[in-house]
Design an enzyme around this catalytic site. Structure first.
Site, PDB file in Angstrom:
ATOM      1  N   HIS A 194       0.812  -1.224   0.000  1.00 29.02           N
ATOM      2  CA  HIS A 194       0.000   0.000   0.000  1.00 29.02           C
ATOM      3  C   HIS A 194       0.840   1.266   0.000  1.00 29.02           C
ATOM      4  O   HIS A 194       0.451   2.277  -0.581  1.00 29.02           O
ATOM      5  CB  HIS A 194      -0.941  -0.028   1.205  1.00 29.02           C
ATOM      6  CG  HIS A 194      -1.944  -1.139   1.106  1.00 29.02           C
ATOM      7  ND1 HIS A 194      -2.752  -1.522   2.141  1.00 29.02           N
ATOM      8  CD2 HIS A 194      -2.250  -1.951   0.069  1.00 29.02           C
ATOM      9  CE1 HIS A 194      -3.524  -2.522   1.739  1.00 29.02           C
ATOM     10  NE2 HIS A 194      -3.244  -2.804   0.500  1.00 29.02           N
ATOM     11  N   ARG A 454       3.525 -12.617  -4.033  1.00 32.29           N
ATOM     12  CA  ARG A 454       3.809 -11.321  -4.646  1.00 32.29           C
ATOM     13  C   ARG A 454       4.161 -10.260  -3.612  1.00 32.29           C
ATOM     14  O   ARG A 454       4.686  -9.209  -3.934  1.00 32.29           O
ATOM     15  CB  ARG A 454       2.612 -10.849  -5.495  1.00 32.29           C
ATOM     16  CG  ARG A 454       1.380 -10.560  -4.698  1.00 32.29           C
ATOM     17  CD  ARG A 454       0.159 -10.305  -5.581  1.00 32.29           C
ATOM     18  NE  ARG A 454      -0.090  -8.878  -5.775  1.00 32.29           N
ATOM     19  CZ  ARG A 454      -1.151  -8.396  -6.414  1.00 32.29           C
ATOM     20  NH1 ARG A 454      -2.040  -9.235  -6.958  1.00 32.29           N
ATOM     21  NH2 ARG A 454      -1.337  -7.112  -6.543  1.00 32.29           N
ATOM     22  N   CYS A 491      -2.619  -5.200 -17.633  1.00 32.50           N
ATOM     23  CA  CYS A 491      -2.997  -4.167 -16.654  1.00 32.50           C
ATOM     24  C   CYS A 491      -2.225  -4.302 -15.356  1.00 32.50           C
ATOM     25  O   CYS A 491      -2.521  -3.611 -14.394  1.00 32.50           O
ATOM     26  CB  CYS A 491      -4.498  -4.189 -16.396  1.00 32.50           C
ATOM     27  SG  CYS A 491      -5.062  -5.707 -15.615  1.00 32.50           S
TER      28      CYS A 491
HETATM   29  C1  PEP Z   1      -2.658  -8.134 -11.331  1.00 32.98           C
HETATM   30  O1  PEP Z   1      -2.765  -9.137 -10.626  1.00 32.98           O
HETATM   31  O2  PEP Z   1      -1.694  -7.926 -12.107  1.00 32.98           O
HETATM   32  C2  PEP Z   1      -3.681  -7.086 -11.276  1.00 32.98           C
HETATM   33  C3  PEP Z   1      -3.692  -6.088 -12.138  1.00 32.98           C
HETATM   34  O3  PEP Z   1      -4.593  -7.162 -10.283  1.00 32.98           O
HETATM   35  P1  PEP Z   1      -4.259  -6.756  -8.756  1.00 32.98           P
HETATM   36  O4  PEP Z   1      -2.895  -6.165  -8.701  1.00 32.98           O
HETATM   37  O5  PEP Z   1      -5.329  -5.816  -8.344  1.00 32.98           O
HETATM   38  O6  PEP Z   1      -4.357  -8.089  -8.075  1.00 32.98           O
HETATM   39 MG    MG Z   2      -4.567  -9.537  -9.558  1.00 33.43          MG
END
Ligand code: PEP
Ligand code: MG
Length: 569
Positions: A194, A454, A491
């Site tokens: 965040h 992640r 994205c």
């Molecule tokens: C992603 O996983 O790359 C994504 C765009 O969604 P988020 O980061 O909101 O999980």
């Molecule tokens: Mg995602």
């Protein structure tokens, strides 16, 4: 890891968290919080009074955080509201009350109850561990309230400086004054955390995950160059080189980019923005984004205890559609669970939340939430005369995509699916038999392809968006789109890195969506690159064995060098 060579400046390497570069004197924020002096506060009264005192301090902490949320830019507001919700979480209240009942004064009870939660969150790893900084922030605010201290926000330098810190809570980051803080370098944190997200909102170049103790090598007052696109901190850089890097990384570098997105030789690649509300949409329009490629609808509702009504949702979605005035808007349906816990969504605790019931899977337990959201999106479309595109997060199978597509089409919406799970990339063409577009979420796709959390700073090299295996999955997905003539965008954060954006286009991706603050730099870079070079860079990156090799191979083609630099043209 620091690296230096005789006569060369010291370079610390972390992870790129917010684009741009800045140079200035280093200022170090005090090290990790400890909650203030032990026993701070009024002397312990009887247990009932102590519990009341705690409740009042917690409520005040939540109030202050909510007030800060109201002024926070873009996606930062909902994140701070989620921190505010932690302050008045019933589980925390009960744990503190039990300790007070056992004889501890309120401050000591607060410390020990939060410490227990911190250990539990840290041991759980992933999204829970990411919230430890928020818990400590909440603890410190409650302790300050119990001791009658005021909340003065983070110490800010009195002249423009680069801020170095072990970590920074989102509620502190949001107060940073971009006139006095030029850039941020953090020992901890991750690009998807965040605090990084808020740095992007503020347009502050930011590098995270530099490693515990690494910043000790940077003397206060020394000149440092923070390159938030490269993930590096250079101590005492060559002055000319530093200023060249800063101007090359400035949004719009290369000629005041104002859209539309296309390569130098004219291949159209719409550049879209990732937003979470109307304020983000306005920033997207100001940045010349051609639409919204990812509207993270869940972020506006993170701290909510109850599902927002269809009318409330429709009003929020309509506001974004109105701001975007006829441009494409892709609304992602609620991505609840794992790193985005939604209090109102009935998701039980799981041992591995990232592999559990999250995203579209939440509909297995309660299809009503998704159906009502699609109703709200359709209502927003009718109200504004727009035809909203919708996509489901965490699609793993063809039947999931088919069911989502039917539900969306029944309401007049254009259906799509996110590609965040390797199975979806492998079956991209079959998914496209049901949906009209795909959007690759590289943040999650990296996590699931490399089997690496992640949010883990320790595994950051594995979730690096330049991982060749991740790029291979993007290429597979784009090729499927090309075969059937349907769009495949990206994205995830990968689309915000101008060099990587060129590689993605070379892999066949048809649109890119990133934070509004990154759009201009991506557009400018693409605009001075030919499609054939994008393709050659992509081939070089795919052939590499690791992220550094992929980066160097792409830079060799696109910058004419094996090093990553940003030459002006
Ligand atoms: C992603 O996983 O790359 C994504 C765009 O969604 P988020 O980061 O909101 O999980
Ligand atoms: Mg995602």
């Amino acid at each position: 890891m620091p690296s230096t060579a005789p006569g060369r400046p010291l370079v610390l390497t972390g992870r790129a968290a917010a684009p741009g570069a800045a140079v200035g004197p280093a200022v170090r924020l005090p090290a990790a919080r400890d909650g203030g002096p032990a026993g701070a506060g009024a002397p312990a009264a009887d247990a009932a009074t102590e519990v009341l005192r705690f409740g009042a301090a917690a409520a005040e902490a939540a109030r202050l955080l909510s007030a800060r949320a109201a002024q926070a830019p873009g996606e930062a507001g909902p994140l701070l509201r989620a921190t505010a919700a932690l302050a008045v979480d019933p589980a925390l209240h009960d744990a503190v009350a039990a300790r007070i009942g056992a004889g501890e004064p309120a401050p000591a009870a607060t410390r020990s109850a939060v410490q227990e939660l911190v250990e539990r969150f840290a041991a759980a790893g992933g999204p829970a561990a990411e919230r430890v900084a928020e818990l400590l922030d909440v603890r410190d605010r409650i302790l300050a309230g119990l001791a009658g201290r005021r909340d003065d926000g983070p110490v800010q330098p009195d002249h423009p400086s680069v801020l170095l810190a072990d970590d920074l809570a989102p509620s502190e980051a949001v107060l940073l004054d971009p006139a006095r803080v030029l850039a941020l370098a953090l020992a901890g944190g991750t690009p998807t955390g965040h605090t990084a997200l808020i740095a992007r909102e503020l347009g502050l170049p930011c590098v995270v995950g530099l490693g515990v103790g690494e910043l000790d090598a940077v003397p206060t007052g020394s000149t440092v160059l923070v390159d938030g696109g490269q993930g590096t901190v250079t101590v005492d850089p060559d002055v000319d080189d530093a200023h060249a890097r800063v101007s090359a990384a400035r949004p719009g570098a290369g000629g005041g980019w104002a859209g539309p997105g296309r390569t130098r030789d004219g291949r159209t690649v719409p550049l879209l923005a990732n937003v979470q509300d109307a304020a983000g949409a306005r920033a997207a329009v100001a940045a010349h984004a051609e639409g919204v490629g990812l509207y993270r609808t869940e972020l506006a509702f993170l701290g909510r205890g109850e599902e927002p009504s269809v009318e409330e949702q429709a009003a929020a979605y309509a506001e974004v559609l109105e701001v975007m005035a006829g441009r494409t808007v892709v609304l992602r349906t609620l991505d609840a669970g794992a790193d985005k816990p939604l209090r109102f969504s009935d998701l039980r605790e799981e041992a591995n939340p990232a592999l559990g019931v999250r995203g579209l899977r939440a509909a297995r337990r309660d299809a009503g939430v998704l159906e009502r959201q699609l109703d709200a999106i359709a209502a927003a479309g009718r109200r504004t005369g727009a035809t909203p595109w919708v996509m489901a997060p965490m699609v793993a199978t063809v039947p999931e995509a088919a069911a989502f597509a039917t539900a969306a089409r029944d309401r007049g919406l254009v259906p799509g699916a996110m590609v965040e799970v390797p199975s979806a990339a492998l079956h991209a063409e079959r998914l496209l038999a049901h949906v009209d577009f795909l959007s690759v979420g590289t943040n999650d796709l990296a996590q699931y392809a490399l089997a690496a959390d992640r949010l883990s700073a320790d595994l950051a090299d594995l979730t690096d968006p330049w991982q060749p295996a991740l790029l291979e999955l993007v290429a597979l997905t784009a090729a499927a789109g090309a075969r059937v003539g349907k769009p495949v965008g990206v994205c995830g954060e990968a689309a915000a890195d101008p060099l990587l954006a060129c590689v993605l286009v070379g892999l066949g991706v048809t649109s890119l969506s990133c934070a509004p603050s990154a759009v201009a730099a991506v557009g400018a870079r693409l605009g001075r690159t030919d499609l054939a070079d994008c393709r050659r860079a992509a081939q070089g990156a795919l052939a590499a064995d690791d992220p550094d090799g992929a980066r160097a191979a792409a830079a060799a083609v696109l910058d004419g060098t094996g090093e990553q630099t940003h030459p002006e043209e």
